[in-house]
Write a protein that holds these residues in place. Sequence first.
Motif, PDB file in Angstrom:
ATOM      1  N   TYR A   1      52.724  45.244  41.380  1.00 22.07           N
ATOM      2  CA  TYR A   1      51.955  42.869  41.808  1.00 22.07           C
ATOM      3  C   TYR A   1      52.674  42.914  41.078  1.00 22.07           C
ATOM      4  CZ  TYR A   1      48.606  44.993  45.354  1.00 22.07           C
ATOM      5  OH  TYR A   1      48.177  45.740  46.358  1.00 22.07           O
ATOM      6  N   LEU A   2      52.668  42.710  39.415  1.00 19.49           N
ATOM      7  CA  LEU A   2      54.008  41.972  38.562  1.00 19.49           C
ATOM      8  C   LEU A   2      55.190  42.113  39.147  1.00 19.49           C
ATOM      9  CD1 LEU A   2      55.053  40.074  36.685  1.00 19.49           C
ATOM     10  CD2 LEU A   2      54.124  42.920  35.014  1.00 19.49           C
ATOM     11  N   GLY A   3      55.896  42.918  39.422  1.00 23.16           N
ATOM     12  CA  GLY A   3      56.894  43.389  40.276  1.00 23.16           C
ATOM     13  C   GLY A   3      57.402  42.678  41.847  1.00 23.16           C
ATOM     14  N   LEU A   4      56.304  42.867  42.923  1.00 24.17           N
ATOM     15  CA  LEU A   4      56.474  42.174  43.843  1.00 24.17           C
ATOM     16  C   LEU A   4      56.332  40.747  43.462  1.00 24.17           C
ATOM     17  CD1 LEU A   4      55.924  42.628  46.780  1.00 24.17           C
ATOM     18  CD2 LEU A   4      53.227  42.471  46.472  1.00 24.17           C
ATOM     19  N   GLY A   5      55.558  40.022  42.373  1.00 22.83           N
ATOM     20  CA  GLY A   5      55.559  38.452  42.184  1.00 22.83           C
ATOM     21  C   GLY A   5      57.164  38.374  41.596  1.00 22.83           C
ATOM     22  N   LEU A   6      57.617  39.381  40.651  1.00 21.31           N
ATOM     23  CA  LEU A   6      59.130  38.893  40.732  1.00 21.31           C
ATOM     24  C   LEU A   6      59.834  38.466  41.706  1.00 21.31           C
ATOM     25  CD1 LEU A   6      58.985  41.256  37.137  1.00 21.31           C
ATOM     26  CD2 LEU A   6      58.636  38.521  37.210  1.00 21.31           C
ATOM     27  N   GLY A   7      59.471  39.683  42.515  1.00 19.43           N
ATOM     28  CA  GLY A   7      60.100  39.344  43.593  1.00 19.43           C
ATOM     29  C   GLY A   7      60.509  38.830  44.126  1.00 19.43           C
ATOM     30  N   ALA A   8      58.899  38.056  44.717  1.00 20.21           N
ATOM     31  CA  ALA A   8      59.658  36.959  44.902  1.00 20.21           C
ATOM     32  C   ALA A   8      59.674  35.608  44.409  1.00 20.21           C
ATOM     33  CB  ALA A   8      57.558  36.459  45.666  1.00 20.21           C
ATOM     34  N   ALA A   9      59.801  35.388  43.325  1.00 17.02           N
ATOM     35  CA  ALA A   9      60.368  34.304  42.712  1.00 17.02           C
ATOM     36  C   ALA A   9      61.643  34.356  43.191  1.00 17.02           C
ATOM     37  CB  ALA A   9      59.832  34.673  41.254  1.00 17.02           C
TER      38      ALA A   9
ATOM     39  N   PRO B   1      81.184  31.467  48.863  1.00 16.91           N
ATOM     40  CA  PRO B   1      81.055  32.358  46.990  1.00 16.91           C
ATOM     41  C   PRO B   1      79.264  31.830  46.813  1.00 16.91           C
ATOM     42  CG  PRO B   1      82.777  30.754  47.008  1.00 16.91           C
ATOM     43  CD  PRO B   1      81.900  30.245  48.577  1.00 16.91           C
ATOM     44  N   SER B   2      79.072  30.432  47.302  1.00 11.18           N
ATOM     45  CA  SER B   2      77.722  30.805  47.188  1.00 11.18           C
ATOM     46  C   SER B   2      76.753  31.335  48.838  1.00 11.18           C
ATOM     47  CB  SER B   2      77.230  29.306  47.988  1.00 11.18           C
ATOM     48  OG  SER B   2      75.427  28.956  47.196  1.00 11.18           O
ATOM     49  N   CYS B   3      76.637  31.659  49.479  1.00 10.39           N
ATOM     50  CA  CYS B   3      76.033  32.650  50.170  1.00 10.39           C
ATOM     51  C   CYS B   3      76.341  34.438  49.830  1.00 10.39           C
ATOM     52  CB  CYS B   3      76.835  32.531  51.944  1.00 10.39           C
ATOM     53  SG  CYS B   3      76.573  31.291  52.601  1.00 10.39           S
ATOM     54  N   TRP B   4      77.744  34.563  48.973  1.00 11.47           N
ATOM     55  CA  TRP B   4      77.814  35.462  48.567  1.00 11.47           C
ATOM     56  C   TRP B   4      76.528  35.861  47.657  1.00 11.47           C
ATOM     57  CZ3 TRP B   4      79.299  40.199  49.514  1.00 11.47           C
ATOM     58  CH2 TRP B   4      79.051  41.305  48.534  1.00 11.47           C
ATOM     59  N   GLN B   5      76.494  34.544  46.747  1.00 10.55           N
ATOM     60  CA  GLN B   5      75.831  35.243  45.855  1.00 10.55           C
ATOM     61  C   GLN B   5      74.315  35.084  46.223  1.00 10.55           C
ATOM     62  OE1 GLN B   5      77.004  31.346  43.469  1.00 10.55           O
ATOM     63  NE2 GLN B   5      78.846  32.393  42.430  1.00 10.55           N
ATOM     64  N   GLY B   6      73.822  34.264  46.594  1.00 13.79           N
ATOM     65  CA  GLY B   6      72.989  34.582  47.105  1.00 13.79           C
ATOM     66  C   GLY B   6      72.242  35.524  48.374  1.00 13.79           C
ATOM     67  N   PHE B   7      72.875  36.745  49.260  1.00 12.31           N
ATOM     68  CA  PHE B   7      73.066  37.708  49.117  1.00 12.31           C
ATOM     69  C   PHE B   7      73.064  38.935  48.519  1.00 12.31           C
ATOM     70  CE2 PHE B   7      75.685  41.909  50.903  1.00 12.31           C
ATOM     71  CZ  PHE B   7      74.954  42.100  51.240  1.00 12.31           C
ATOM     72  N   VAL B   8      73.857  38.912  47.076  1.00 14.17           N
ATOM     73  CA  VAL B   8      73.926  39.665  45.805  1.00 14.17           C
ATOM     74  C   VAL B   8      72.432  39.188  45.083  1.00 14.17           C
ATOM     75  CG1 VAL B   8      74.660  40.133  44.115  1.00 14.17           C
ATOM     76  CG2 VAL B   8      76.379  39.605  46.030  1.00 14.17           C
ATOM     77  N   GLY B   9      72.357  38.516  45.688  1.00 11.55           N
ATOM     78  CA  GLY B   9      70.325  38.239  44.555  1.00 11.55           C
ATOM     79  C   GLY B   9      69.636  38.332  45.127  1.00 11.55           C
ATOM     80  N   CYS B  10      69.685  38.640  46.688  1.00  8.95           N
ATOM     81  CA  CYS B  10      68.585  39.238  47.033  1.00  8.95           C
ATOM     82  C   CYS B  10      68.408  41.363  46.559  1.00  8.95           C
ATOM     83  CB  CYS B  10      68.657  39.052  48.285  1.00  8.95           C
ATOM     84  SG  CYS B  10      68.888  37.480  49.287  1.00  8.95           S
ATOM     85  N   GLY B  11      69.372  41.335  46.721  1.00  5.21           N
ATOM     86  CA  GLY B  11      68.974  43.287  45.837  1.00  5.21           C
ATOM     87  C   GLY B  11      67.990  42.476  44.737  1.00  5.21           C
ATOM     88  N   TRP B  12      68.469  41.381  43.805  1.00  2.00           N
ATOM     89  CA  TRP B  12      67.348  41.663  42.869  1.00  2.00           C
ATOM     90  C   TRP B  12      66.095  41.765  42.999  1.00  2.00           C
ATOM     91  CZ3 TRP B  12      68.407  43.252  38.104  1.00  2.00           C
ATOM     92  CH2 TRP B  12      70.130  43.556  37.324  1.00  2.00           C
ATOM     93  N   SER B  13      65.619  41.347  44.105  1.00  2.00           N
ATOM     94  CA  SER B  13      64.210  40.632  44.959  1.00  2.00           C
ATOM     95  C   SER B  13      63.164  42.554  44.887  1.00  2.00           C
ATOM     96  CB  SER B  13      63.881  40.024  45.637  1.00  2.00           C
ATOM     97  OG  SER B  13      64.981  40.089  46.819  1.00  2.00           O
ATOM     98  N   GLY B  14      64.966  43.369  45.627  1.00  3.36           N
ATOM     99  CA  GLY B  14      64.707  44.743  46.222  1.00  3.36           C
ATOM    100  C   GLY B  14      64.245  45.331  44.706  1.00  3.36           C
ATOM    101  N   PHE B  15      64.918  45.144  43.742  1.00  6.91           N
ATOM    102  CA  PHE B  15      65.515  45.989  42.086  1.00  6.91           C
ATOM    103  C   PHE B  15      63.285  45.478  41.409  1.00  6.91           C
ATOM    104  CE2 PHE B  15      65.442  45.683  37.895  1.00  6.91           C
ATOM    105  CZ  PHE B  15      66.001  46.623  37.475  1.00  6.91           C
ATOM    106  N   TRP B  16      63.022  44.204  41.810  1.00  6.68           N
ATOM    107  CA  TRP B  16      61.671  44.145  41.214  1.00  6.68           C
ATOM    108  C   TRP B  16      60.549  45.012  41.909  1.00  6.68           C
ATOM    109  CZ3 TRP B  16      61.924  43.004  36.607  1.00  6.68           C
ATOM    110  CH2 TRP B  16      62.765  42.491  35.856  1.00  6.68           C
ATOM    111  N   ILE B  17      60.602  44.945  43.215  1.00  7.93           N
ATOM    112  CA  ILE B  17      59.603  45.364  43.579  1.00  7.93           C
ATOM    113  C   ILE B  17      60.005  46.819  43.429  1.00  7.93           C
ATOM    114  CG2 ILE B  17      59.116  46.039  46.084  1.00  7.93           C
ATOM    115  CD1 ILE B  17      60.055  43.619  47.166  1.00  7.93           C
TER     116      ILE B  17
END
Length: 367
Positions: free
Chosen positions: A312-320, A335-351
Amino acid sequence: MAVITLTRFSRLSAGRCLTRNSARNIPWTVGHGSRQAAGQIAGTLSSTKISSRHVSGTAGASTASTTWIDRLPPKIRPYLYLTRIDKPIGTLLLFYPCAWSITMASYALEAPLTVPLTYLGLFGLGAMVMRGAGCTINDMWDKDLDKAVERTLSRPLARGDINQRQALAFLAGQLTVGLGVLLHLNWYSILLGASSLSLVTVYPLMKRITYWPQAVLGLTFNWGALLGWSAVAGAVNWSVCLPLYAGGVCWTLVYDSIYAHQDKLDDINVGIHSTALLFGEQTRPILGALSVSTVSLIGLAGMLNAHGAPFYLGLGLGAAQLARVLWKTDFESRPSCWQGFVGCGWSGFWIWMGALGDYAVLISGLT
């Protein structure tokens, strides 16, 4: 592992052009404001472009940024650019649902460390190879259409760096390697992977007929949430994997809608549909609701799998991380959309890190 056989096949409907009047018929929002929002975007077609173009970078393209591929022999550069190997985010987005499921199954079964390591390695290799194969298929379908889209006009097939026959031969090699990975799984998993082929088949048509191609992509891209568990356990635990799969689909809707905002002006011109056009000015709140659904469903899967605090800690970091992406992304900036797209990948990593942390605690207690 047919889930690993799909990346974005994308825009098939080359040649159909929407006028400003027809652009007003795009269902931008649910319930209100569609004509006003569509009129706004149509009005910008002649006067505004999304800022700061993002180019994929084919060998020799004057507008392409230099990557490590440009230091390699010229003959192999187009093939590497064809696979998007210089942009690993696509591979990671395909891999993370597999990794969630493999790690959660290993936790549930108290499997020895060699089990998740083996399958994470296999699925990681498969994701890299078959994501590249999906990109090859995508560009073979869309060679002519890519020439009409600013972001994709420098792709190898669109530029003529390689031809269709060369791409087909390369694809055969990619699929052969992918088959070798698939054959390392049990028969249940092989059949489960093959069952996703219908989704793989219909996805390329979705941009022609619906504003929800991102949903079909989600159904296909997250097949690993089912397949990873079956690879470890021999069968799917549907009570855990179905909410995990549904959460992954919602997650894909978030990141691929952000991705689709990069091309929305070009998509209007060539008649391509996407959730970026459907959601329009309501994109942020809608993606916020989908993010809440992502976290809730994956959290439910964790609860049903009896996970502990690290999960749940990892899930919380993914949510943040998802909240941060939605707060910062400018949907009118490529460029902002691309950065947001890549940033979503980090949520999957934290989960994944949360599930892995739980498994590590479990294994340490068993030794």
